[in-house]
Design an enzyme around this catalytic site. Sequence first.
Site, PDB file in Angstrom:
ATOM      1  N   ARG A 116       0.628  -1.285  -0.382  1.00  0.00           N
ATOM      2  CA  ARG A 116       0.060   0.220   0.222  1.00  0.00           C
ATOM      3  C   ARG A 116       1.120   1.451   0.243  1.00  0.00           C
ATOM      4  O   ARG A 116       2.058   1.607   0.714  1.00  0.00           O
ATOM      5  CB  ARG A 116      -0.704   0.216   1.533  1.00  0.00           C
ATOM      6  CG  ARG A 116      -2.000  -1.377   1.324  1.00  0.00           C
ATOM      7  CD  ARG A 116      -2.440  -1.060   2.081  1.00  0.00           C
ATOM      8  NE  ARG A 116      -2.725  -0.609   3.496  1.00  0.00           N
ATOM      9  CZ  ARG A 116      -3.089   0.244   4.125  1.00  0.00           C
ATOM     10  NH1 ARG A 116      -4.542   0.517   4.111  1.00  0.00           N
ATOM     11  NH2 ARG A 116      -2.855   0.458   5.757  1.00  0.00           N
ATOM     12  N   LYS A 181       3.861 -10.381  10.244  1.00  0.00           N
ATOM     13  CA  LYS A 181       3.710 -10.409   8.884  1.00  0.00           C
ATOM     14  C   LYS A 181       3.122 -11.806   7.947  1.00  0.00           C
ATOM     15  O   LYS A 181       4.607 -12.114   7.382  1.00  0.00           O
ATOM     16  CB  LYS A 181       3.320  -9.210   8.373  1.00  0.00           C
ATOM     17  CG  LYS A 181       2.807  -8.733   6.658  1.00  0.00           C
ATOM     18  CD  LYS A 181       2.688  -7.591   7.074  1.00  0.00           C
ATOM     19  CE  LYS A 181       1.719  -6.762   5.401  1.00  0.00           C
ATOM     20  NZ  LYS A 181       1.867  -5.441   5.628  1.00  0.00           N
ATOM     21  N   ARG A 314      -2.364   0.932  14.742  1.00  0.00           N
ATOM     22  CA  ARG A 314      -1.023   0.044  15.636  1.00  0.00           C
ATOM     23  C   ARG A 314      -1.758  -0.318  17.119  1.00  0.00           C
ATOM     24  O   ARG A 314      -2.389   0.441  17.298  1.00  0.00           O
ATOM     25  CB  ARG A 314      -0.049   1.838  15.434  1.00  0.00           C
ATOM     26  CG  ARG A 314       0.761   1.890  14.371  1.00  0.00           C
ATOM     27  CD  ARG A 314       1.433   0.255  13.999  1.00  0.00           C
ATOM     28  NE  ARG A 314       2.213   0.851  12.391  1.00  0.00           N
ATOM     29  CZ  ARG A 314       1.597   0.420  11.517  1.00  0.00           C
ATOM     30  NH1 ARG A 314       0.870  -0.472  11.803  1.00  0.00           N
ATOM     31  NH2 ARG A 314       2.176   0.963   9.866  1.00  0.00           N
TER      32      ARG A 314
END
Length: 319
Positions: A116, A181, A314
């Site tokens: 992104r 991730k 976050r």
Amino acid sequence: MLTLLELLKDGRFHSGEALGAALGVSRSAVWKQLQHLEAELNLPVHKVRGKGYQLASPLVFLSAAEIEQHAPDLAWPIHIYDSIDSTNAEALRLAGVECATPFLVLAEQQTAGRGRRGRKWVSPFAQNVYYSLVLRIEDGLRQLEGLSLVVGLAVMQALRESGVQTATLKWPNDVLVGQKKIAGILLELVGDPADICHVVLGIGINVNMQKADEVDQQWTSVQLETGFPVDRNALIARLGLQLQGYLGRHRVLGFAELQNEWEKNHAWQGRAVSLIAGVNQVDGVVLGVDRQGALRLSVDGVEKIYSGGELSLRLRDDS
Ligand code: ATP
Ligand code: BTN
């Protein structure tokens, strides 16, 4: 170069002489090609005197035939590249010329893989899945509502079926194991979203990657989680079947039907978070998502709704 890789992919030792004979070149030409292999594709090659050359680990290449064998009912046309700038970029280019949708773009390596907001997606050769599925959208915005979250559910389920039981989601577009991730999702559009357009569902899954110094946040891969190398063709087939199922439900019933399931799998449900949009930050507690896939946050006890591609979530230290 790929012909040399075809010879080496079994992970066994091959003498320089045998490689030279098979390729019809001298031993020193083989040596040069091996150096290119290491430098350009970042593939470590072991050299042992008296035995020859061996890849540090065997390779299984992407194969449309194998993917189809694992998922015969899918029958999506598949374009596979050894190396491409970005499968999303190629999918957008092809969407302008190829009529039949859905179709799939895959690559062994991306030289300009994108995340992104122009961020880089690290995409080494023959280790991971770089997957872009092109769909034609006919009833505009409704079909796009919550779409990236639905793709997340399909990726998460395909990972669980591949042995990563602890895969979860992070709003809006990440798949995590704990705080690490393991996959990212990037949707890109071409055409008029209020009319007819194409959407590219871009999915990057870390599969057999074990080392990637360039990734600047915590990450993991299927192999790191399960301890075993994974057949990417089988994983791609599982992903296709999951996408087919979830996209079908989404098309008929909309995101509202999947809202509960998504919330149940949200890693940060009920957690204290900061929502960041450029220089602005809002602190709150995650309530869930709404019927369109927007984030619901409790901010000072009041429910607020947030959506848009520029937002990042976050965890707060006091979470
Ligand atoms: P957010 O979406 O909340 O901003 P994010 O920091 O993950 O989260 P994204 O734009 O979604 O940002 O993803 C791009 C980021 O992913 C890169 O900036 C990099 O830190 C990380 N990244 C790049 N390649 C990989 C990879 N192969 N595996 C895991 N993470 C990667
Ligand atoms: C993110 O987390 O920011 C999204 C990462 C998306 C990466 C995939 S890899 C296949 C497709 N091609 C790209 O260039 N990006 C997506």
